[in-house]
Design a protein around this motif. Structure first.
Motif, PDB file in Angstrom:
ATOM      1  N   SER A 199       0.832  -1.200   0.000  1.00 19.03           N
ATOM      2  CA  SER A 199       0.000   0.000   0.000  1.00 19.03           C
ATOM      3  C   SER A 199       0.871   1.256   0.000  1.00 19.03           C
ATOM      4  CB  SER A 199      -0.920   0.009   1.222  1.00 19.03           C
ATOM      5  OG  SER A 199      -0.163   0.194   2.394  1.00 19.03           O
ATOM      6  N   GLN A 200       0.271   2.361  -0.408  1.00 21.15           N
ATOM      7  CA  GLN A 200       1.005   3.630  -0.490  1.00 21.15           C
ATOM      8  C   GLN A 200       1.500   4.065   0.888  1.00 21.15           C
ATOM      9  OE1 GLN A 200      -1.278   6.891  -2.057  1.00 21.15           O
ATOM     10  NE2 GLN A 200       0.529   8.106  -2.486  1.00 21.15           N
ATOM     11  N   ASP A 201       0.680   3.848   1.931  1.00 19.85           N
ATOM     12  CA  ASP A 201       1.062   4.276   3.280  1.00 19.85           C
ATOM     13  C   ASP A 201       2.188   3.429   3.860  1.00 19.85           C
ATOM     14  OD1 ASP A 201      -0.903   6.188   3.137  1.00 19.85           O
ATOM     15  OD2 ASP A 201      -2.419   4.927   4.096  1.00 19.85           O
ATOM     16  N   ASN A 202       2.392   2.226   3.292  1.00 17.26           N
ATOM     17  CA  ASN A 202       3.329   1.281   3.887  1.00 17.26           C
ATOM     18  C   ASN A 202       4.566   1.052   3.016  1.00 17.26           C
ATOM     19  OD1 ASN A 202       4.140  -0.576   5.867  1.00 17.26           O
ATOM     20  ND2 ASN A 202       3.327  -2.287   4.700  1.00 17.26           N
ATOM     21  N   MET A 203       4.781   1.899   2.003  1.00 23.06           N
ATOM     22  CA  MET A 203       5.852   1.622   1.054  1.00 23.06           C
ATOM     23  C   MET A 203       7.021   2.592   1.194  1.00 23.06           C
ATOM     24  SD  MET A 203       5.056   3.265  -2.640  1.00 23.06           S
ATOM     25  CE  MET A 203       5.113   5.041  -2.845  1.00 23.06           C
ATOM     26  N   ILE A 204       8.176   2.096   0.771  1.00 26.89           N
ATOM     27  CA  ILE A 204       9.332   2.958   0.527  1.00 26.89           C
ATOM     28  C   ILE A 204       9.706   2.721  -0.931  1.00 26.89           C
ATOM     29  CG2 ILE A 204      11.723   3.503   1.082  1.00 26.89           C
ATOM     30  CD1 ILE A 204      11.270   2.305   3.856  1.00 26.89           C
ATOM     31  N   LEU A 205       9.621   3.756  -1.738  1.00 34.30           N
ATOM     32  CA  LEU A 205      10.040   3.662  -3.136  1.00 34.30           C
ATOM     33  C   LEU A 205      11.492   4.106  -3.190  1.00 34.30           C
ATOM     34  CD1 LEU A 205       9.141   3.076  -6.064  1.00 34.30           C
ATOM     35  CD2 LEU A 205       8.695   5.512  -6.282  1.00 34.30           C
ATOM     36  N   TRP A 206      12.397   3.135  -3.348  1.00 32.57           N
ATOM     37  CA  TRP A 206      13.826   3.425  -3.297  1.00 32.57           C
ATOM     38  C   TRP A 206      14.336   4.030  -4.596  1.00 32.57           C
ATOM     39  CZ3 TRP A 206      16.084   3.111   1.307  1.00 32.57           C
ATOM     40  CH2 TRP A 206      15.486   2.312   2.292  1.00 32.57           C
ATOM     41  N   ARG A 207      13.752   3.598  -5.696  1.00 34.49           N
ATOM     42  CA  ARG A 207      14.279   4.044  -6.982  1.00 34.49           C
ATOM     43  C   ARG A 207      13.222   3.837  -8.061  1.00 34.49           C
ATOM     44  NH1 ARG A 207      19.145   6.604  -8.464  1.00 34.49           N
ATOM     45  NH2 ARG A 207      19.713   5.997 -10.563  1.00 34.49           N
ATOM     46  N   ILE A 208      13.109   4.774  -8.984  1.00 33.07           N
ATOM     47  CA  ILE A 208      12.332   4.567 -10.202  1.00 33.07           C
ATOM     48  C   ILE A 208      13.113   5.226 -11.327  1.00 33.07           C
ATOM     49  CG2 ILE A 208      10.809   6.576 -10.005  1.00 33.07           C
ATOM     50  CD1 ILE A 208       8.567   4.443 -10.858  1.00 33.07           C
ATOM     51  N   GLU A 209      13.402   4.449 -12.376  1.00 32.99           N
ATOM     52  CA  GLU A 209      14.319   4.917 -13.405  1.00 32.99           C
ATOM     53  C   GLU A 209      13.960   4.301 -14.747  1.00 32.99           C
ATOM     54  OE1 GLU A 209      18.083   3.553 -11.975  1.00 32.99           O
ATOM     55  OE2 GLU A 209      17.556   1.441 -12.198  1.00 32.99           O
ATOM     56  N   ASN A 210      14.667   4.740 -15.782  1.00 35.37           N
ATOM     57  CA  ASN A 210      14.456   4.216 -17.119  1.00 35.37           C
ATOM     58  C   ASN A 210      14.774   2.724 -17.146  1.00 35.37           C
ATOM     59  OD1 ASN A 210      15.252   3.492 -19.978  1.00 35.37           O
ATOM     60  ND2 ASN A 210      14.527   5.587 -20.282  1.00 35.37           N
ATOM     61  N   GLY A 211      13.925   1.977 -17.812  1.00 35.30           N
ATOM     62  CA  GLY A 211      14.123   0.529 -17.885  1.00 35.30           C
ATOM     63  C   GLY A 211      14.703   0.069 -19.195  1.00 35.30           C
ATOM     64  N   GLY A 212      15.313   0.976 -19.961  1.00 34.03           N
ATOM     65  CA  GLY A 212      15.952   0.594 -21.216  1.00 34.03           C
ATOM     66  C   GLY A 212      15.271   1.169 -22.441  1.00 34.03           C
ATOM     67  N   ALA A 213      14.103   1.794 -22.252  1.00 35.22           N
ATOM     68  CA  ALA A 213      13.380   2.415 -23.380  1.00 35.22           C
ATOM     69  C   ALA A 213      12.472   3.494 -22.809  1.00 35.22           C
ATOM     70  CB  ALA A 213      12.559   1.356 -24.123  1.00 35.22           C
ATOM     71  N   PRO A 214      12.047   4.479 -23.639  1.00 38.12           N
ATOM     72  CA  PRO A 214      11.170   5.549 -23.128  1.00 38.12           C
ATOM     73  C   PRO A 214       9.840   5.027 -22.587  1.00 38.12           C
ATOM     74  CG  PRO A 214      12.056   6.129 -25.290  1.00 38.12           C
ATOM     75  CD  PRO A 214      12.427   4.699 -25.042  1.00 38.12           C
ATOM     76  N   THR A 215       9.426   3.851 -23.060  1.00 35.92           N
ATOM     77  CA  THR A 215       8.142   3.301 -22.609  1.00 35.92           C
ATOM     78  C   THR A 215       8.340   2.152 -21.627  1.00 35.92           C
ATOM     79  OG1 THR A 215       8.114   1.814 -24.528  1.00 35.92           O
ATOM     80  CG2 THR A 215       6.935   3.927 -24.727  1.00 35.92           C
ATOM     81  N   ARG A 216       9.513   2.090 -21.010  1.00 32.94           N
ATOM     82  CA  ARG A 216       9.796   1.024 -20.039  1.00 32.94           C
ATOM     83  C   ARG A 216      10.487   1.657 -18.830  1.00 32.94           C
ATOM     84  NH1 ARG A 216      10.292  -4.735 -20.065  1.00 32.94           N
ATOM     85  NH2 ARG A 216      12.016  -5.499 -18.791  1.00 32.94           N
TER      86      ARG A 216
END
Length: 199
Positions: A141-158
């Protein structure tokens, strides 16, 4: 927002069945009300002259209405057992526990973007929808999460996200998501990491 459009289609189908049943019942009510108020002598004659065939037709019509109502009740029960109804998008974000879909059976989460704009800017609509897709894959859940990283996955749509629960920060998940035009981000792969490289 998982299965939101699918749920709407189910509700429309159920509403159609209910509307047919309600229409039949309304017609019967109007028919009997007319007989009671305007056709007392006529109704007496019709009652006396009613044949067995007409009685059978009336009984079968009532059974049809009852069977349609039972089908609607059964379908509503089975749908509520399969997946909870989602009334709005905020309900997903504020749930204490989100139920993850089985790995590999994910669906696009939906989108409010009129036109897809790739980017990772904090607070942007695209970023928020990416975070939602990562949560959906893990069930955190949003209240219980830590988002450590969000980044490009190898393509603009990934994209690639790393997430964990607050109580267990060392137990992190790596989630790959892909953009589906008109339908939003969809998880395509989830891996449990041996250690959290961002701690």
């Amino acid at each position: 927002m998982q299965g939101f459009r699918y749920e709407q289609r189910k509700k429309k189908r159920i509403n159609r069945v209910l509307n047919v049943a309600i229409s039949i019942v309304t017609i019967l009510i109007l028919f009997f009300a007319y007989q009671i108020f305007f056709g007392t002598t006529t109704s007496e004659v019709m009652t006396e002259e009613m044949t067995d065939e007409e009685e059978t037709d009336f009984a079968s019509e009532e059974k049809t209405i009852e069977s349609e109502q039972e089908e609607v009740d059964t379908s509503e029960t089975s749908e509520s057992e399969i997946e909870p109804a989602v009334e709005d998008e905020d309900a997903i974000d504020n749930e204490e526990t989100e139920e993850p879909a089985s790995d590999g059976e994910w669906q696009p989460i939906g989108t409010e973007q009129a036109e897809f704009t790739p980017g990772f800017t904090e607070g942007s609509l695209n970023r928020l929808e990416m975070e939602q897709a990562v949560r959906y894959a893990t069930g955190i859940s949003q209240d219980n999460m830590i988002l450590w990283r969000i980044e490009n996955g190898g393509a603009p749509t990934r994209a690639r996200g790393v997430i964990s629960e607050k109580a267990t920060p060392d137990l992190a998940y790596e989630v790959y998501i892909e953009w589906v035009d008109g339908q939003g981000w969809m998880p395509v792969e989830k891996n449990e990491l041996e250690f959290n490289p961002y701690r």
